[in-house]
Scaffold this active site. Sequence first.
Site, PDB file in Angstrom:
ATOM      1  N   LYS A 121       0.824  -1.229   0.000  1.00 60.79           N
ATOM      2  CA  LYS A 121       0.000   0.000   0.000  1.00 60.79           C
ATOM      3  C   LYS A 121       0.848   1.266   0.000  1.00 60.79           C
ATOM      4  CE  LYS A 121      -2.224  -1.182   3.787  1.00 60.79           C
ATOM      5  NZ  LYS A 121      -1.861  -2.588   3.979  1.00 60.79           N
ATOM      6  N   THR A 122       1.831   1.320   0.889  1.00 56.67           N
ATOM      7  CA  THR A 122       2.611   2.551   1.035  1.00 56.67           C
ATOM      8  C   THR A 122       3.365   2.877  -0.252  1.00 56.67           C
ATOM      9  OG1 THR A 122       2.841   2.253   3.420  1.00 56.67           O
ATOM     10  CG2 THR A 122       4.458   3.663   2.340  1.00 56.67           C
ATOM     11  N   GLU A 165      -3.663   5.917   1.568  1.00 54.69           N
ATOM     12  CA  GLU A 165      -3.430   4.527   1.926  1.00 54.69           C
ATOM     13  C   GLU A 165      -4.621   4.069   2.759  1.00 54.69           C
ATOM     14  OE1 GLU A 165      -0.046   2.059   4.403  1.00 54.69           O
ATOM     15  OE2 GLU A 165       0.546   3.802   3.223  1.00 54.69           O
TER      16      GLU A 165
END
Length: 464
Positions: A121-122, A165
């Site tokens: 995600k990041t 996110e």
Amino acid sequence: MAPGIPAALERPHFIGIGGAGMSGIAKILAQRGAKVAGSDAKESATAEALRALGAAVHIGHAAGHLADDATSVVVSSAIRADNPELVRAAELDIPVVHRSDALASLMDGLRAIAVAGTHGKTTTTSMLAVALSELALDPSYAIGGDLEGPGTNATHGSGDIFVAEADESDRSFQKYAPEVAIVLNVELDHHANYASMDEIYESFETFVGKVVPGGTLVVAADQPGAVELTRRVRELSSLDVVTYGESEGADVRVHKVTPRGLTSEVTVVLNGKYLTFTVSVPGRHYAHNAVAALAAGVALGIPAHNLASAIGKYTGVKRRLQLKGEAAGVQVIDSYAHHPTEMTADLEAMRGAATDARLLVVFQPHLFSRTQELGTEMGQALALADASLVLDIYPAREDPLPGVTSALITDAAKAAGADVTAVHDKAAVPAAVAGMAKPGDLVLTMGAGDVTDLGPQILDHLSS
């Protein structure tokens, strides 16, 4: 133009304001003009950055830190009910707002891209934030890590796009209503909150169901959990599903990933045309993250060629295969990987970059519950390294569990043929690594806890 500040967030107090998710929301609110305050357990560069934006940041937790005129107290799922500031909020009848609700309110009125998945995600959120900024679209973004370029995890932009996110760990991503949702993968994790894969799927289905009518789901075509999720949500009539990956039937097909040392070159087939661009971090999984970002931007109407070139400007996120430095011919790299799939992906990427060199790993397990459920798989992943040192479990928000120690990992690693050593004294690691490493080796510090602090110390020992 971005919407105004919700009344409840005009004078917010954040408990744990230095955390990756909390600090991002606090920064955006401060930039929008809110009177932000909060507390954190210890001093940090993040606390200083918040003060520079006008926020009042207290160190330590005490009832007196909460101002009587605060319009809300913002908390994450990690804040315990007996926190003195939370107790004081109840006494003063100040509303308590969960981090996810605060973030959702910041996205209202904007074209939101929410990036979800068990891992990646990041990086994917960061790639989008950098690319959109490079294209002068000035997005707002909230990320779970600091971008290497801007050096921040969040900003309030003047454009109409908000990239966030979306955290599945406590189901908080179900609060968002994005125009584009990205699902990178769906795997069993966060064992304190999910008892089974069925619960995970149900949670992701709820998240996808919140995409605005006419919006888009960008979802992996290769990962089994993502494929199953796609099967479950295909019938949502208001949703445009775009798949990406190496599968022949993927809408955005990954044709080739070519390693180039600590970078890679990726070629995709999009609308029948080949498009090649550079990704500044090594490994096939990061190339796939970049393709997910590309597909999401195209879903918003951004020309693919422009976006691909802009993604090439991404230089990384702290702790995501971040090069910390080199000394005595040894490169030291830091990885946030803590789930076995992440560990395997990063170790394979480093294997590809190491060629004939040795790969030495310092691994710190994260959470007792995760180690209990996935310790065997963590140990098996470490077999990809030439040698590993395994630290004690970093507890974060958890209390110890009987019988759950890092021995679960070292025993599994040895059974898989790995050269692994348990180290209970973290302070002894830098000297131990410096004694093992030879010119040309790669050293990887790995884990979601404070193992990241060891990189500079290892470099110091190598230099001396």
